[in-house]
Scaffold this motif. Sequence first.
Motif, mmCIF file in Angstrom:
data_model
loop_
_atom_site.group_PDB
_atom_site.id
_atom_site.type_symbol
_atom_site.label_atom_id
_atom_site.label_comp_id
_atom_site.label_asym_id
_atom_site.label_seq_id
_atom_site.Cartn_x
_atom_site.Cartn_y
_atom_site.Cartn_z
ATOM 1 N N ILE A 17 0.805 -1.231 0.000
ATOM 2 C CA ILE A 17 0.000 0.000 0.000
ATOM 3 C C ILE A 17 0.838 1.282 0.000
ATOM 4 O O ILE A 17 0.286 2.368 0.076
ATOM 5 C CB ILE A 17 -0.952 0.033 1.229
ATOM 6 N N ASP A 35 -14.310 6.927 4.848
ATOM 7 C CA ASP A 35 -13.090 7.298 4.114
ATOM 8 C C ASP A 35 -12.819 8.800 4.216
ATOM 9 O O ASP A 35 -11.674 9.219 4.295
ATOM 10 C CB ASP A 35 -13.178 6.843 2.642
ATOM 11 N N CYS A 39 -9.524 10.667 5.573
ATOM 12 C CA CYS A 39 -8.844 11.662 4.735
ATOM 13 C C CYS A 39 -8.615 12.963 5.508
ATOM 14 O O CYS A 39 -7.543 13.565 5.424
ATOM 15 C CB CYS A 39 -9.663 11.915 3.478
ATOM 16 N N ASN A 103 -9.195 9.840 -3.063
ATOM 17 C CA ASN A 103 -9.061 8.726 -3.999
ATOM 18 C C ASN A 103 -8.015 7.723 -3.548
ATOM 19 O O ASN A 103 -8.214 6.516 -3.612
ATOM 20 C CB ASN A 103 -8.637 9.275 -5.367
ATOM 21 N N ASN A 104 -6.881 8.259 -3.097
ATOM 22 C CA ASN A 104 -5.799 7.403 -2.626
ATOM 23 C C ASN A 104 -6.211 6.663 -1.353
ATOM 24 O O ASN A 104 -5.910 5.478 -1.187
ATOM 25 C CB ASN A 104 -4.545 8.249 -2.395
ATOM 26 N N ARG A 106 -9.189 5.750 -0.583
ATOM 27 C CA ARG A 106 -10.098 4.673 -1.007
ATOM 28 C C ARG A 106 -9.333 3.501 -1.598
ATOM 29 O O ARG A 106 -9.654 2.344 -1.344
ATOM 30 C CB ARG A 106 -11.084 5.218 -2.042
ATOM 31 N N LYS A 107 -8.312 3.822 -2.396
ATOM 32 C CA LYS A 107 -7.508 2.775 -3.019
ATOM 33 C C LYS A 107 -6.819 1.925 -1.939
ATOM 34 O O LYS A 107 -6.823 0.703 -1.990
ATOM 35 C CB LYS A 107 -6.469 3.416 -3.940
ATOM 36 N N ILE A 108 -6.246 2.619 -0.951
ATOM 37 C CA ILE A 108 -5.540 1.922 0.129
ATOM 38 C C ILE A 108 -6.521 1.035 0.910
ATOM 39 O O ILE A 108 -6.233 -0.135 1.185
ATOM 40 C CB ILE A 108 -4.857 2.937 1.075
ATOM 41 N N PHE A 110 -9.243 -0.263 -0.094
ATOM 42 C CA PHE A 110 -9.675 -1.379 -0.916
ATOM 43 C C PHE A 110 -8.621 -2.487 -0.939
ATOM 44 O O PHE A 110 -8.949 -3.669 -0.799
ATOM 45 C CB PHE A 110 -9.985 -0.892 -2.337
ATOM 46 N N ILE A 111 -7.359 -2.101 -1.090
ATOM 47 C CA ILE A 111 -6.287 -3.110 -1.090
ATOM 48 C C ILE A 111 -6.232 -3.811 0.268
ATOM 49 O O ILE A 111 -6.105 -5.032 0.346
ATOM 50 C CB ILE A 111 -4.918 -2.475 -1.417
ATOM 51 N N GLU A 114 -9.074 -6.245 0.432
ATOM 52 C CA GLU A 114 -8.806 -7.457 -0.356
ATOM 53 C C GLU A 114 -7.892 -8.413 0.386
ATOM 54 O O GLU A 114 -7.958 -9.616 0.200
ATOM 55 C CB GLU A 114 -8.125 -7.073 -1.676
#
Length: 222
Positions: A17, A35, A39, A103-104, A106-108, A110-111, A114
């Motif tokens: 991440i 999120d 942030c 956005n970042n 959210r990406k983190i 999500f990873i 997973e």
Amino acid sequence: MIDLDDPLINGYLRRLIGEDGITLIRNMPEGEVTDEEICNVLNPLKTQSKEADDKVKKLKAEIKAAGENQTDVKKLEKELKKAEKEAEKAKAAAADEYEITLNNVRKILFILYENKFTVCRRERDANSGWLTFRWQINMDGIDYQIEREKKKLYRNLIKRKEYEDSNVFYVCPQNCLRLVFDEATETDFICPICGEDLIFEDNELFKQLLDNRIAEFGEMPK
Ligand SMILES: [Zn+2]
């Protein structure tokens, strides 16, 4: 809480991440959070600046609403002046702040999700129908993940060592490529990219390095 400065854990998470992700875990608020809340915590100066701007907007609306009431308007305008000054100060302070975007974030998340490092609960607003995701971090599985990573790395090193042991290599002196003997005979020992003569590569040192890396693992279940 896990030790984020442990080299193995830190390295694993950085690959997964990135540095921003580690910062997120380090500063994750307690309990379930959205999120956007995460942030805001990660960008405190930008959040302060946004709040200061909102205050200015709110006062302007209040002045409009006060209309003819001069006493109220005067009082509000005085407040507005102060708020505008503060908003400007906050904006200047936030300008140099390193930003981790929503956005970042959210990406983190999500990873992490997973990889089963976050728990996520969805909540639907009864009125608007909007879905809100509430996140919580749970790094309990990290030891298991790191053990798996180590095994994978170990297997790759063993495989690579076997490959280096069972082949003879030829390389282009211009570093275009590296071929095994059979491939080199097919090109008549000439680099197919630049045309230079290929030269034999002694890979003993590289094999020694692989052996050292493998030895660092000690006893490792395959
Ligand atoms: Zn070449």
